[in-house]
Every structure is written in structure tokens, then in C-alpha cells.
Write a protein that holds these residues in place. Structure first.
Motif, PDB file in Angstrom:
ATOM      1  N   ASN A   1     -16.824  23.442 -37.246  1.00  0.00           N
ATOM      2  CA  ASN A   1     -17.565  23.596 -38.312  1.00  0.00           C
ATOM      3  C   ASN A   1     -18.159  25.166 -37.991  1.00  0.00           C
ATOM      4  OD1 ASN A   1     -16.742  21.483 -39.561  1.00  0.00           O
ATOM      5  ND2 ASN A   1     -18.730  20.375 -39.355  1.00  0.00           N
ATOM      6  N   LEU A   2     -18.755  25.239 -36.866  1.00  0.00           N
ATOM      7  CA  LEU A   2     -19.458  26.444 -36.519  1.00  0.00           C
ATOM      8  C   LEU A   2     -18.392  27.704 -36.473  1.00  0.00           C
ATOM      9  CD1 LEU A   2     -22.480  27.384 -35.940  1.00  0.00           C
ATOM     10  CD2 LEU A   2     -21.691  27.378 -33.462  1.00  0.00           C
ATOM     11  N   ALA A   3     -17.170  27.386 -36.122  1.00  0.00           N
ATOM     12  CA  ALA A   3     -16.230  28.589 -36.053  1.00  0.00           C
ATOM     13  C   ALA A   3     -15.580  28.713 -37.454  1.00  0.00           C
ATOM     14  CB  ALA A   3     -14.995  27.962 -34.948  1.00  0.00           C
ATOM     15  N   SER A   4     -15.518  27.848 -38.195  1.00  0.00           N
ATOM     16  CA  SER A   4     -15.124  28.079 -39.626  1.00  0.00           C
ATOM     17  C   SER A   4     -16.311  28.909 -40.383  1.00  0.00           C
ATOM     18  CB  SER A   4     -14.904  26.629 -40.487  1.00  0.00           C
ATOM     19  OG  SER A   4     -14.034  25.883 -39.848  1.00  0.00           O
ATOM     20  N   MET A   5     -17.560  28.894 -39.933  1.00  0.00           N
ATOM     21  CA  MET A   5     -18.743  29.490 -40.684  1.00  0.00           C
ATOM     22  C   MET A   5     -18.354  31.009 -39.980  1.00  0.00           C
ATOM     23  SD  MET A   5     -21.863  27.011 -40.127  1.00  0.00           S
ATOM     24  CE  MET A   5     -22.896  28.217 -40.458  1.00  0.00           C
ATOM     25  N   HIS A   6     -18.087  31.029 -38.886  1.00  0.00           N
ATOM     26  CA  HIS A   6     -17.901  32.331 -38.097  1.00  0.00           C
ATOM     27  C   HIS A   6     -16.755  33.164 -38.729  1.00  0.00           C
ATOM     28  CE1 HIS A   6     -20.641  31.096 -34.450  1.00  0.00           C
ATOM     29  NE2 HIS A   6     -21.411  31.146 -35.532  1.00  0.00           N
ATOM     30  N   GLU A   7     -15.706  32.505 -38.964  1.00  0.00           N
ATOM     31  CA  GLU A   7     -14.378  33.277 -39.352  1.00  0.00           C
ATOM     32  C   GLU A   7     -14.650  33.860 -40.894  1.00  0.00           C
ATOM     33  OE1 GLU A   7     -11.516  30.222 -39.082  1.00  0.00           O
ATOM     34  OE2 GLU A   7     -11.526  30.251 -36.836  1.00  0.00           O
ATOM     35  N   ALA A   8     -15.716  32.892 -41.525  1.00  0.00           N
ATOM     36  CA  ALA A   8     -15.932  33.518 -42.815  1.00  0.00           C
ATOM     37  C   ALA A   8     -17.080  34.432 -42.911  1.00  0.00           C
ATOM     38  CB  ALA A   8     -16.403  32.205 -43.753  1.00  0.00           C
ATOM     39  N   GLY A   9     -17.472  35.047 -41.786  1.00  0.00           N
ATOM     40  CA  GLY A   9     -18.424  35.906 -41.703  1.00  0.00           C
ATOM     41  C   GLY A   9     -20.064  35.512 -41.821  1.00  0.00           C
TER      42      GLY A   9
ATOM     43  N   ILE B   1     -23.437  29.956 -30.753  1.00  0.00           N
ATOM     44  CA  ILE B   1     -22.667  29.377 -29.662  1.00  0.00           C
ATOM     45  C   ILE B   1     -23.807  28.889 -28.865  1.00  0.00           C
ATOM     46  CG2 ILE B   1     -20.807  29.192 -28.187  1.00  0.00           C
ATOM     47  CD1 ILE B   1     -19.532  31.094 -29.917  1.00  0.00           C
ATOM     48  N   ALA B   2     -24.505  29.779 -28.197  1.00  0.00           N
ATOM     49  CA  ALA B   2     -25.408  29.611 -27.213  1.00  0.00           C
ATOM     50  C   ALA B   2     -26.375  28.419 -27.490  1.00  0.00           C
ATOM     51  CB  ALA B   2     -26.184  30.825 -26.770  1.00  0.00           C
TER      52      ALA B   2
ATOM     53  N   SER C   1     -20.948  19.673 -18.801  1.00  0.00           N
ATOM     54  CA  SER C   1     -19.351  19.678 -18.881  1.00  0.00           C
ATOM     55  C   SER C   1     -18.835  19.434 -20.312  1.00  0.00           C
ATOM     56  CB  SER C   1     -18.746  18.856 -17.805  1.00  0.00           C
ATOM     57  OG  SER C   1     -19.056  19.081 -16.268  1.00  0.00           O
ATOM     58  N   SER C   2     -19.362  18.310 -20.837  1.00  0.00           N
ATOM     59  CA  SER C   2     -18.742  17.733 -22.002  1.00  0.00           C
ATOM     60  C   SER C   2     -19.368  18.733 -22.980  1.00  0.00           C
ATOM     61  CB  SER C   2     -19.804  16.536 -22.558  1.00  0.00           C
ATOM     62  OG  SER C   2     -19.374  15.419 -21.603  1.00  0.00           O
ATOM     63  N   ALA C   3     -20.375  19.419 -23.065  1.00  0.00           N
ATOM     64  CA  ALA C   3     -20.781  20.379 -24.026  1.00  0.00           C
ATOM     65  C   ALA C   3     -19.802  21.620 -24.174  1.00  0.00           C
ATOM     66  CB  ALA C   3     -22.238  20.920 -23.773  1.00  0.00           C
ATOM     67  N   VAL C   4     -19.466  22.139 -22.803  1.00  0.00           N
ATOM     68  CA  VAL C   4     -18.611  23.204 -22.627  1.00  0.00           C
ATOM     69  C   VAL C   4     -16.998  22.752 -23.246  1.00  0.00           C
ATOM     70  CG1 VAL C   4     -17.648  24.924 -20.946  1.00  0.00           C
ATOM     71  CG2 VAL C   4     -20.113  24.479 -20.982  1.00  0.00           C
ATOM     72  N   GLU C   5     -16.804  21.709 -22.684  1.00  0.00           N
ATOM     73  CA  GLU C   5     -15.386  21.330 -23.136  1.00  0.00           C
ATOM     74  C   GLU C   5     -15.345  21.241 -24.577  1.00  0.00           C
ATOM     75  OE1 GLU C   5     -14.752  17.525 -21.381  1.00  0.00           O
ATOM     76  OE2 GLU C   5     -14.680  18.585 -19.191  1.00  0.00           O
ATOM     77  N   ALA C   6     -16.418  20.783 -25.164  1.00  0.00           N
ATOM     78  CA  ALA C   6     -16.240  20.652 -26.674  1.00  0.00           C
ATOM     79  C   ALA C   6     -16.328  22.156 -27.434  1.00  0.00           C
ATOM     80  CB  ALA C   6     -17.454  19.911 -27.217  1.00  0.00           C
ATOM     81  N   ALA C   7     -16.916  22.940 -26.740  1.00  0.00           N
ATOM     82  CA  ALA C   7     -16.970  24.382 -27.325  1.00  0.00           C
ATOM     83  C   ALA C   7     -15.474  25.112 -27.037  1.00  0.00           C
ATOM     84  CB  ALA C   7     -18.162  25.203 -26.440  1.00  0.00           C
ATOM     85  N   LEU C   8     -15.048  24.826 -25.981  1.00  0.00           N
ATOM     86  CA  LEU C   8     -13.598  25.345 -25.493  1.00  0.00           C
ATOM     87  C   LEU C   8     -12.601  24.850 -26.427  1.00  0.00           C
ATOM     88  CD1 LEU C   8     -13.583  25.251 -21.700  1.00  0.00           C
ATOM     89  CD2 LEU C   8     -13.715  27.309 -23.258  1.00  0.00           C
ATOM     90  N   GLU C   9     -12.722  23.721 -27.620  1.00  0.00           N
ATOM     91  CA  GLU C   9     -11.666  23.227 -28.288  1.00  0.00           C
ATOM     92  C   GLU C   9     -11.692  24.562 -29.621  1.00  0.00           C
ATOM     93  OE1 GLU C   9     -11.671  19.267 -29.587  1.00  0.00           O
ATOM     94  OE2 GLU C   9     -12.316  18.533 -27.624  1.00  0.00           O
ATOM     95  N   SER C  10     -12.846  25.167 -29.655  1.00  0.00           N
ATOM     96  CA  SER C  10     -12.950  26.108 -30.803  1.00  0.00           C
ATOM     97  C   SER C  10     -13.062  27.451 -30.559  1.00  0.00           C
ATOM     98  CB  SER C  10     -14.146  25.789 -32.099  1.00  0.00           C
ATOM     99  OG  SER C  10     -13.822  24.392 -32.278  1.00  0.00           O
ATOM    100  N   TYR C  11     -13.535  27.760 -29.424  1.00  0.00           N
ATOM    101  CA  TYR C  11     -13.622  29.284 -28.916  1.00  0.00           C
ATOM    102  C   TYR C  11     -12.995  29.409 -27.404  1.00  0.00           C
ATOM    103  CZ  TYR C  11     -17.367  29.141 -32.475  1.00  0.00           C
ATOM    104  OH  TYR C  11     -18.065  29.128 -33.494  1.00  0.00           O
ATOM    105  N   SER C  12     -12.743  30.783 -27.258  1.00  0.00           N
ATOM    106  CA  SER C  12     -12.098  31.191 -25.901  1.00  0.00           C
ATOM    107  C   SER C  12     -13.421  31.112 -24.787  1.00  0.00           C
ATOM    108  CB  SER C  12     -11.379  32.403 -26.124  1.00  0.00           C
ATOM    109  OG  SER C  12     -12.444  33.235 -26.205  1.00  0.00           O
TER     110      SER C  12
END
Length: 272
Positions: free
Chosen positions: A159-167, A211-212, A225-236
């Protein structure tokens, strides 16, 4: 705290009752009784209350805009310490604060992301009033089990990535601003609330800061580990490395408590 009590007192009971009556007059049945519950929330920037168990109402006084300006200055100083320009912006009036949150909430919903239905922002007897849908059965991330937080973590980042893609950047992402509540179909859903104002010129830095903050909100509940793994599903991994540079700044905020060193180390590990 004394300052928070002072801010709560900046809107006397009589004014709260008058605002509640005005909300009912505008959106309810003229014949219904007015019931208002003033919430004892950890809130510096408004007096939150629930009217007739139908509307969530924020009452914003001049003192709240002053405190927001102070917090904005402090956050921008923190952003400077992270090697970037400050990207938080202040509000001039209570109604400006209310209108911004109304518009931001509407924008989030337009993207297909769950947020309380925005109803109206208006000025009444010298205060700004924001009216939103009341999510009666909500819980914050802090009130969920570790397994529940873990299950919602990928959705939070997508959801955060969708917001970011929309500016759009949230600007104040923390556990208290991510709610879980049943939607109209009874399905437990992640809701975003309380987006703040950030500068359009520095939207890139604000997105990485989001993201931070998301990582900092999740780590105490599900581990690094779980937090970073979840973030990597949407961000590089490269984007997470940028977010890493904001973690020390986020760690200075009293509303975040997480293992800064462990998160930074995990991001560096996955990036290499």
C-alpha cells in the motif's frame, strides 16, 4: 503530561459539545440526540472525539497548529542530520490542518487503499473540524499479535508503494497511524490515517523516510528479518539502503522504539 493536558483544555467541554451538535446538524437526523465521547488519546495535534458512534471528529485549535509548527521544525532539523533537506511543512491555521488531512485521506482512498471515509472539514467558532468515518472496532498495530502483524506487513509495504508511485508520501507513519478494522464485508483490513504535509520538492526523501518509519514500526513486533523481507516484496534493496540512512533520525522520535543497529545491519546484509 502537563503540555498534553493543556492542549486538551484548549478546547473546553462546551466547545466540544457545540462542535458535536454542529456535526449532527450537518450530517445526521435533526431529531436524534447528540452524544459525544472525548477520547483520551495520545494526541498532540487535535482533540479527538466520537459523535453518536458514527463520526470520528478532530477538533483543531490555534494551540495545535503552534505545536505542529514546533514539531515540524524539530523533524526538519532531524532530516538535516540525515544528510537531506527538511521535507516537513507546517500549517498556518486550524482549518488548513483539517482540510489537508481530509484531502490526503480522500487521495489515499482513490488509490484503492483503505482509509476512513472522509466526510468534511469546516471551521466552527474559531476551531478547525475534521469529520471522518468512525471505525468502531479498530486496533492499532501495537494491539495485534506478532502473527497478525506479520501477516499484514507485506500489505503495509505494498500500500505504501502504491502511495509512493502516485506521488504521495504519508510523512508520519507509525504504529498508531496504521489500524486494522473489519471492512464493509467484515474482512479485517489495514487502514492508513493521519497523513501529514510534506514538500513536493522533496517527495523522494519523504518516501524513503516513510519506508524507514514502516520498518521501525514493524521491527518490535516481528523482528528485523521479517520486517526487511516484507519490505523487499515491494521495494528494491537499493531503496532500503536509502531508507537505512533515515533510521537514526527515526530512532530519535519518542513514538518509535526499535533496534536501530539490527535493522541497519539486516538491510546491509540483504543488499550485499
Amino acid at each position: 503530561m502537563a503540555i498534553r493536558r493543556l492542549l486538551q483544555a484548549s478546547v473546553p467541554k462546551s466547545r466540544v459539545s457545540a462542535v458535536a451538535a454542529e456535526v449532527c446538524r450537518r450530517f445526521g437526523d435533526p431529531s436524534e440526540a447528540v452524544e459525544v465521547e472525548r477520547l483520551d488519546a495520545d494526541n498532540w495535534l487535535s482533540v479527538p472525539c466520537v459523535v453518536n458512534e458514527r463520526w470520528f471528529v478532530k477538533i483543531i485549535a490555534e494551540q495545535h497548529t503552534f505545536v505542529h509548527a514546533l514539531l515540524t521544525t524539530g523533524r526538519n532539523i532531524g532530516a538535516f542530520s540525515s544528510g537531506t533537506e527538511g521535507f516537513f511543512e507546517r500549517f498556518s491555521t486550524p482549518i488548513e490542518m483539517a482540510e489537508h488531512e481530509l484531502d490526503a485521506t480522500a487521495h489515499i482512498r482513490e488509490l484503492g487503499i483503505a482509509a476512513p471515509e472522509p466526510i468534511e472539514a469546516f471551521e466552527f467558532e474559531g476551531v478547525g473540524v475534521l469529520v471522518l468515518e468512525y471505525l468502531a472496532a479498530f486496533r492499532t498495530l501495537d494491539e495485534l499479535s506478532a502473527d497478525a502483524v506479520r501477516s499484514f506487513a507485506p500489505t503495509l509495504f505494498s500500500n505504501l508503494a502504491s502511495m509512493h508511485e502516485a506521488g504521495l508520501a504519508h510523512g508520519d507513519l507509525r504504529a498508531e497511524n496504521v489500524l486494522v478494522a473489519p471492512n464493509a464485508d467484515g474482512v479485517e483490513t489495514l487502514y492508513f490515517i493521519d497523513a501529514t504535509r510534506v514538500s513536493d520538492e522533496a517527495i523522494g526523501d519523504a518516501k524513503v523516510y516513510d519506508i524507514a518509519c514502516a520498518l521501525a514500526s514493524l521491527e518490535p513486533h516481528i523482528g528485523v528479518s521479517s520486517a526487511v523481507e516484507a519490505a523487499l516484496e515491494s521495494y528494491s534493496a537499493d531503496v532500503l539502503l536509502e531508507a537505512r540512512d533515515f533510521l537514526d533520525f527515526v530512532g530519535l522520535r519518542p513514538d518509535h522504539g526499535f533496534d536501530t543497529a539490527a535493522l541497519k545491519g539486516e538491510i546491509e546484509k540483504v543488499a550485499t
